[in-house]
Design a protein around this motif. Structure first.
Motif, PDB file in Angstrom:
ATOM      1  N   LYS A  40       0.833  -1.215   0.000  1.00 43.03           N
ATOM      2  CA  LYS A  40       0.000   0.000   0.000  1.00 43.03           C
ATOM      3  C   LYS A  40       0.864   1.260   0.000  1.00 43.03           C
ATOM      4  O   LYS A  40       0.564   2.223  -0.701  1.00 43.03           O
ATOM      5  CB  LYS A  40      -0.906  -0.023   1.231  1.00 43.03           C
ATOM      6  N   ILE A  41       1.935   1.251   0.777  1.00 38.81           N
ATOM      7  CA  ILE A  41       2.796   2.424   0.879  1.00 38.81           C
ATOM      8  C   ILE A  41       3.693   2.581  -0.346  1.00 38.81           C
ATOM      9  O   ILE A  41       3.877   3.690  -0.857  1.00 38.81           O
ATOM     10  CB  ILE A  41       3.649   2.355   2.164  1.00 38.81           C
ATOM     11  N   MET A  42       4.242   1.486  -0.814  1.00 42.47           N
ATOM     12  CA  MET A  42       5.252   1.566  -1.874  1.00 42.47           C
ATOM     13  C   MET A  42       4.709   1.471  -3.298  1.00 42.47           C
ATOM     14  O   MET A  42       5.407   1.830  -4.245  1.00 42.47           O
ATOM     15  CB  MET A  42       6.306   0.478  -1.665  1.00 42.47           C
ATOM     16  N   ALA A  43       3.489   0.994  -3.483  1.00 46.86           N
ATOM     17  CA  ALA A  43       2.955   0.854  -4.841  1.00 46.86           C
ATOM     18  C   ALA A  43       2.917   2.170  -5.608  1.00 46.86           C
ATOM     19  O   ALA A  43       3.256   2.192  -6.795  1.00 46.86           O
ATOM     20  CB  ALA A  43       1.579   0.199  -4.803  1.00 46.86           C
ATOM     21  N   PRO A  44       2.510   3.276  -4.985  1.00 43.26           N
ATOM     22  CA  PRO A  44       2.542   4.534  -5.751  1.00 43.26           C
ATOM     23  C   PRO A  44       3.959   4.956  -6.161  1.00 43.26           C
ATOM     24  O   PRO A  44       4.136   5.661  -7.146  1.00 43.26           O
ATOM     25  CB  PRO A  44       1.947   5.561  -4.786  1.00 43.26           C
ATOM     26  N   VAL A  45       4.955   4.503  -5.414  1.00 46.23           N
ATOM     27  CA  VAL A  45       6.332   4.909  -5.688  1.00 46.23           C
ATOM     28  C   VAL A  45       6.990   4.002  -6.727  1.00 46.23           C
ATOM     29  O   VAL A  45       7.583   4.488  -7.700  1.00 46.23           O
ATOM     30  CB  VAL A  45       7.169   4.898  -4.385  1.00 46.23           C
TER      31      VAL A  45
END
Length: 79
Positions: A40-45
């Motif tokens: 959830k945290i890293m997918a946008p990055v």
């Protein structure tokens, strides 16, 4: 990565066999939480790669918890 999962399953199996279900349950819930939170945290990055990176991280943490519990049980039983 597959080796980590194999070690995790071995340690989980030993803990279940020893009746340490609390450790097994906590380890697997922690595994799921870490995998979902990391993705959830890293997918946008980093995109979809976050799924492939998060899985072994969750497995490793769960395996470490199960292994430490196994070592503790081994000391208690003197074998």
């Amino acid at each position: 990565m597959v080796c980590i999962l194999g070690y995790k399953h071995n340690a989980d199996g030993v803990n279940r066999g020893l009746g340490r279900m609390k450790v097994f349950t906590i380890g697997n819930l922690l595994n799921i939480f870490i995998r979902v939170a990391f993705t959830k945290i890293m997918a946008p990055v980093i995109g979809m790669s976050a799924i492939w990176i998060g899985n072994p991280i969750g497995w490793s943490v769960s395996m470490l918890l199960s292994y430490l519990s196994y070592r503790h049980a081994r000391k208690e039983m003197n074998f």
